[in-house]
Enzyme design. Structure first.
Site, PDB file in Angstrom:
ATOM      1  N   GLY A 205      34.966  35.440  48.427  1.00  0.00           N
ATOM      2  CA  GLY A 205      34.269  34.263  48.937  1.00  0.00           C
ATOM      3  C   GLY A 205      34.040  33.322  47.782  1.00  0.00           C
ATOM      4  O   GLY A 205      34.931  33.125  46.961  1.00  0.00           O
TER       5      GLY A 205
ATOM      6  N   HIS B  48      44.058  35.256  42.960  1.00  0.00           N
ATOM      7  CA  HIS B  48      44.941  34.344  43.724  1.00  0.00           C
ATOM      8  C   HIS B  48      45.781  33.512  42.765  1.00  0.00           C
ATOM      9  O   HIS B  48      45.960  32.313  42.979  1.00  0.00           O
ATOM     10  CB  HIS B  48      44.122  33.390  44.614  1.00  0.00           C
ATOM     11  CG  HIS B  48      43.229  34.054  45.614  1.00  0.00           C
ATOM     12  ND1 HIS B  48      43.702  34.638  46.754  1.00  0.00           N
ATOM     13  CD2 HIS B  48      41.878  34.211  45.636  1.00  0.00           C
ATOM     14  CE1 HIS B  48      42.678  35.130  47.450  1.00  0.00           C
ATOM     15  NE2 HIS B  48      41.569  34.881  46.785  1.00  0.00           N
TER      16      HIS B  48
ATOM     17  N   GLU C 174      48.688  37.429  44.375  1.00  0.00           N
ATOM     18  CA  GLU C 174      48.295  38.085  45.625  1.00  0.00           C
ATOM     19  C   GLU C 174      49.173  39.290  45.896  1.00  0.00           C
ATOM     20  O   GLU C 174      50.395  39.208  45.798  1.00  0.00           O
ATOM     21  CB  GLU C 174      48.375  37.084  46.772  1.00  0.00           C
ATOM     22  CG  GLU C 174      47.373  35.977  46.561  1.00  0.00           C
ATOM     23  CD  GLU C 174      47.237  35.088  47.769  1.00  0.00           C
ATOM     24  OE1 GLU C 174      48.156  35.062  48.590  1.00  0.00           O
ATOM     25  OE2 GLU C 174      46.189  34.422  47.875  1.00  0.00           O
TER      26      GLU C 174
ATOM     27  N   SER D 234      39.074  39.485  45.186  1.00  0.00           N
ATOM     28  CA  SER D 234      38.902  38.057  44.878  1.00  0.00           C
ATOM     29  C   SER D 234      37.629  37.822  44.044  1.00  0.00           C
ATOM     30  O   SER D 234      37.573  38.261  42.898  1.00  0.00           O
ATOM     31  CB  SER D 234      38.922  37.271  46.187  1.00  0.00           C
ATOM     32  OG  SER D 234      38.995  35.899  45.944  1.00  0.00           O
ATOM     33  N   ALA D 235      36.613  37.182  44.567  1.00  0.00           N
ATOM     34  CA  ALA D 235      35.377  36.960  43.800  1.00  0.00           C
ATOM     35  C   ALA D 235      34.784  38.281  43.307  1.00  0.00           C
ATOM     36  O   ALA D 235      34.223  38.357  42.208  1.00  0.00           O
ATOM     37  CB  ALA D 235      34.350  36.204  44.645  1.00  0.00           C
TER      38      ALA D 235
END
Lengths: 235, 235
Positions: A90, A159, A194, A122-123
């Protein structure tokens, strides 16, 4: 000893949320029937409960119960006793702000350093680095510090996106942004494409997935690191 | 009274630096033979002098001398006496950090509010908004605040990029990032496409260039605003 999976993304194109990571999730949490979920990054601004529900549905595929950290009366104690921890993706700024505001950054680090299996996407992977300064996210809140867990001795750019040679767009490429980062900061940056993830097993750091990663060091030309290589000495 | 050009980008594809903006530069600075340049955003990490040289070369095409703010012994006084000011693009975090560290944020605002013609490109436009929180840049340094000049009553997202319907990349789209911004913040955001700029003339704000802009308001569906429309009441 540390055991972690730090994934560039939660979701591959055309797949369900966490689908490609399910084998890793089963292996990482093999001794855990319940895992604590850190939902503070709130992708797209969804609520903590909505996000916990979404992640919980995916974890059911691995027969693991997920419980949001916000549901505990004493979240510090909960992290200490956790059998496994997962931080979802997020917005990294709100994730880091909330970890500081709720006094959870250090307890989270302590738990991982003590061997609690950790998954980040991700985060949630970004915060495993020395700082969150190679995030792609918008600064929607102002965290007291950009310092993060430092479970690995470098930064992650999740990413990671190669420059599009055909693009007419004049916004900075990811590579230019990381170069700007290195005009001020010295730690290496791993551009994690990714479908790639870092596996930390008993302090050994390996690049997993099918793709190479792009490594950026201050004042050096970036280079490619092949899948299954070791990054333990990158610092 | 305020006179400003806030451009999404400094450079269009296939053109020289500032080329498409030269007619606007000549008009904006018609009474100025010298303009002060704010080079702190340092695109790609280049030095303050290199950046000032590059911008100065472009301004020579308009017969205007450019002098870097870092060359003045008393930069606050220089801004007060300036006949024109230009802030170039690059990294918004370092630009805002340096404006605070050198105590130039308020003097810059005062000069623009007093009618000194102002040109911003990219990061230099971003800081004209209420906050820098809709930047696309990496947080390479930690500014004491994200609050910026507030010359306009909303935020700008420069280099606005429409979602690529064919992309398999799972990083957040610009629209998703702005939605995350609005989960915490309430001011409107103007997604300014490349080749577009806002013209502020005697407090009237207009969208210039050939493209429409995308307007984002909290809890509302985004919409397109046609070129040559007025944004004065957007807040």
């Amino acid at each position: 000893m540390k055991y972690a999976i730090l994934a560039s993304t939660s979701t591959l194109h055309g797949q369900d949320y966490l689908e490609y990571l399910l084998p890793e999730i089963k292996r990482l949490y093999k001794e855990a029937s319940e895992v604590i979920f850190i939902p503070f990054a709130r992708p797209g601004g969804i609520s903590l409960n909505e996000y916990t529900q979404k992640a919980g549905d995916a974890f059911k595929m691995a027969n693991i119960d997920l419980k949001g950290i916000h549901e505990f009366e004493n979240p510090q104690e909960a992290l200490k006793n956790a059998k496994g921890i997962f931080t979802g993706g997020g917005n990294t700024f709100i994730l880091v702000s909330e970890l500081y505001r709720r006094k959870l950054m250090q307890p989270l680090k302590d738990a991982i350093m003590a061997g609690t299996p950790y998954l980040g996407t991700s985060a949630g992977s970004n915060i495993a680095g020395l700082t969150m300064q190679t995030t792609n996210d918008m600064p929607i809140v102002h965290p007291p510090s950009f310092k993060t867990l430092g479970i690995i001795p470098f930064n992650i750019n999740p990413h990671y996106l190669d420059p599009d040679q055909n693009s007419t767009h004049k916004g900075e490429t990811r590579e230019t942004r990381i170069k700007e980062f290195h005009s001020i900061n010295s730690q290496p940056v791993v551009g994690l494409r990714e479908g790639s993830w870092l596996e930390i097993s008993n302090n050994k750091i390996s690049l997993k997935g099918e793709l190479s990663a792009r490594i950026f060091k201050k004042d050096q030309l970036p280079y490619e690191l092949d899948a299954n290589s070791t990054l333990t000495d990158l610092s």
